[in-house]
Write a protein that holds these residues in place. Structure first.
Motif, mmCIF file in Angstrom:
data_model
loop_
_atom_site.group_PDB
_atom_site.id
_atom_site.type_symbol
_atom_site.label_atom_id
_atom_site.label_comp_id
_atom_site.label_asym_id
_atom_site.label_seq_id
_atom_site.Cartn_x
_atom_site.Cartn_y
_atom_site.Cartn_z
ATOM 1 N N LEU A 206 80.494 93.149 63.676
ATOM 2 C CA LEU A 206 80.840 93.290 65.095
ATOM 3 C C LEU A 206 79.759 93.978 65.920
ATOM 4 O O LEU A 206 79.989 94.289 67.087
ATOM 5 N N LEU A 207 78.613 94.211 65.342
ATOM 6 C CA LEU A 207 77.511 94.821 66.093
ATOM 7 C C LEU A 207 76.966 93.822 67.114
ATOM 8 O O LEU A 207 76.728 92.659 66.775
ATOM 9 N N PRO A 208 76.794 94.225 68.373
ATOM 10 C CA PRO A 208 76.219 93.303 69.375
ATOM 11 C C PRO A 208 74.835 92.825 68.956
ATOM 12 O O PRO A 208 74.004 93.605 68.489
ATOM 13 N N ARG A 209 74.597 91.517 69.139
ATOM 14 C CA ARG A 209 73.331 90.922 68.723
ATOM 15 C C ARG A 209 72.304 90.895 69.848
ATOM 16 O O ARG A 209 71.142 90.565 69.609
ATOM 17 N N SER A 210 72.710 91.199 71.056
ATOM 18 C CA SER A 210 71.791 91.169 72.194
ATOM 19 C C SER A 210 71.813 92.520 72.896
ATOM 20 O O SER A 210 72.715 93.340 72.687
ATOM 21 N N ASP A 211 70.815 92.732 73.738
ATOM 22 C CA ASP A 211 70.720 93.995 74.467
ATOM 23 C C ASP A 211 71.814 94.083 75.528
ATOM 24 O O ASP A 211 72.225 93.076 76.120
ATOM 25 N N TYR A 212 72.262 95.295 75.785
ATOM 26 C CA TYR A 212 73.297 95.521 76.792
ATOM 27 C C TYR A 212 73.119 96.928 77.346
ATOM 28 O O TYR A 212 72.395 97.757 76.787
ATOM 29 N N SER A 213 73.782 97.169 78.455
ATOM 30 C CA SER A 213 73.740 98.485 79.084
ATOM 31 C C SER A 213 75.095 98.764 79.706
ATOM 32 O O SER A 213 75.698 97.878 80.334
ATOM 33 N N PHE A 214 75.579 99.990 79.541
ATOM 34 C CA PHE A 214 76.854 100.362 80.143
ATOM 35 C C PHE A 214 76.718 100.596 81.648
ATOM 36 O O PHE A 214 77.710 100.520 82.372
ATOM 37 N N ARG B 116 75.934 95.529 84.396
ATOM 38 C CA ARG B 116 76.622 94.432 83.723
ATOM 39 C C ARG B 116 75.615 93.480 83.085
ATOM 40 O O ARG B 116 74.642 93.063 83.713
ATOM 41 N N THR B 117 75.883 93.158 81.837
ATOM 42 C CA THR B 117 75.032 92.250 81.079
ATOM 43 C C THR B 117 75.829 90.998 80.752
ATOM 44 O O THR B 117 76.873 91.074 80.100
ATOM 45 N N ILE B 118 75.346 89.857 81.202
ATOM 46 C CA ILE B 118 76.040 88.589 80.985
ATOM 47 C C ILE B 118 75.283 87.786 79.934
ATOM 48 O O ILE B 118 74.109 87.463 80.101
ATOM 49 N N ASN B 119 75.942 87.480 78.831
ATOM 50 C CA ASN B 119 75.371 86.634 77.781
ATOM 51 C C ASN B 119 76.516 86.040 76.970
ATOM 52 O O ASN B 119 77.693 86.253 77.275
ATOM 53 N N ASN B 120 76.164 85.310 75.942
ATOM 54 C CA ASN B 120 77.166 84.644 75.101
ATOM 55 C C ASN B 120 77.518 85.440 73.847
ATOM 56 O O ASN B 120 78.148 84.897 72.937
ATOM 57 N N ASP B 121 77.092 86.683 73.800
ATOM 58 C CA ASP B 121 77.377 87.513 72.627
ATOM 59 C C ASP B 121 78.847 87.942 72.655
ATOM 60 O O ASP B 121 79.263 88.670 73.563
ATOM 61 N N PRO B 122 79.658 87.519 71.690
ATOM 62 C CA PRO B 122 81.082 87.902 71.715
ATOM 63 C C PRO B 122 81.305 89.389 71.457
ATOM 64 O O PRO B 122 82.397 89.904 71.737
ATOM 65 N N ASN B 123 80.291 90.083 70.934
ATOM 66 C CA ASN B 123 80.431 91.511 70.657
ATOM 67 C C ASN B 123 79.869 92.387 71.767
ATOM 68 O O ASN B 123 79.876 93.613 71.639
ATOM 69 N N ASN B 124 79.376 91.760 72.819
ATOM 70 C CA ASN B 124 78.875 92.511 73.959
ATOM 71 C C ASN B 124 80.039 93.251 74.622
ATOM 72 O O ASN B 124 81.056 92.641 74.965
ATOM 73 N N PRO B 125 79.953 94.570 74.807
ATOM 74 C CA PRO B 125 81.072 95.304 75.422
ATOM 75 C C PRO B 125 81.488 94.754 76.777
ATOM 76 O O PRO B 125 82.673 94.826 77.133
#
Length: 228
Positions: free
Chosen positions: A30-38, A41-50
């Motif tokens: 369940l670890l996000p595979r792409s970069d993100y920031s709280f 807002r980060t929009i991608n297809n990663d299902p684990n992105n918060p």
């Protein structure tokens, strides 16, 4: 209780290893595979992105259709996906022991069969089997430790505390309460059992050194009774 803890420490280590293993498996899965920031807002297809797991609110029109674009988005935090860090993943796995599987509620169980498999395996192996086994082992060790010798030892400690802290000096000299000699009746089987326990714990030399006459008398009495 220290004796009981020593007996079950190996089982607790095994339980801890199993919990760590499941926590690590969930962390990898369940670890996000792409970069993100709280903060942004980060929009991608990663299902684990918060951000993809955050709660969204959409507009429903009068004709019943739902607007595909979210009207409001609740910003995610570290608890939205507790598996972004191994420490929180370990805590989430610990919560499974209490039956709280809320850490996985942000994912659809229907579309994520590996999550369901992990939950079922963890509940069967740890929550049902190992925890009940732990309760059984703990109960057996407590019963084994709660023998007659432990009872008299605890009773002696209570009497010693009463004598030291709750009695006046003249009361401590009453022979009716504290006789110089106390006679205790024990069967030959009990004597043999005590001798064997002392020898198994490698304390017979210390016992014989502290009470030489008593040690020899016990051995002689036990030997004579067995020969009769």
């Amino acid at each position: 209780m220290i004796h009981v803890a020593k007996k079950i420490i190996s089982f607790l280590i095994l339980l801890f290893i199993v919990v760590i293993s499941f926590a690590h498996a969930c962390y990898i899965l369940l670890l996000p595979r792409s970069d993100y920031s709280f903060e942004q807002r980060t929009i991608n297809n990663d299902p684990n992105n918060p951000w993809n797991l955050a709660s969204t609110y959409n507009i429903i029109y009068e004709n019943g259709t739902v607007d595909s674009s979210p009207f409001l988005i609740q910003p995610p935090n570290e608890n939205t996906n507790m598996f972004i860090d191994f420490k929180t993943s370990l805590f989430a796995t610990y919560n499974f022991l209490t039956g709280d599987s809320g850490a996985l509620s942000n994912w659809s169980y229907l579309n994520n069969p590996p999550h369901v498999i992990l939950i079922i395996l963890f509940s069967l192996l740890v929550v049902v089997y190992l925890m009940n086994l732990f309760i059984g082992l703990l109960n057996n060790e407590i019963q084994a430790n709660n023998n007659r010798a432990a009872y008299f030892m605890q009773k002696a400690q209570v009497l010693a505390e009463i004598e030291l802290f709750y009695l006046l000096p003249f009361q401590r000299r009453w022979k009716e309460w504290f006789p110089e000699v106390i006679h205790y009746y024990a069967s030959i089987d009990d004597i043999q059992k005590v001798i064997q326990e002392i020898k198994q714990q490698h304390k017979w030399k210390l016992f014989n050194k502290a009470f030489p006459e008593l040690g020899q008398a016990l051995l002689k009495k036990a030997h004579n009774e067995l020969n009769e």
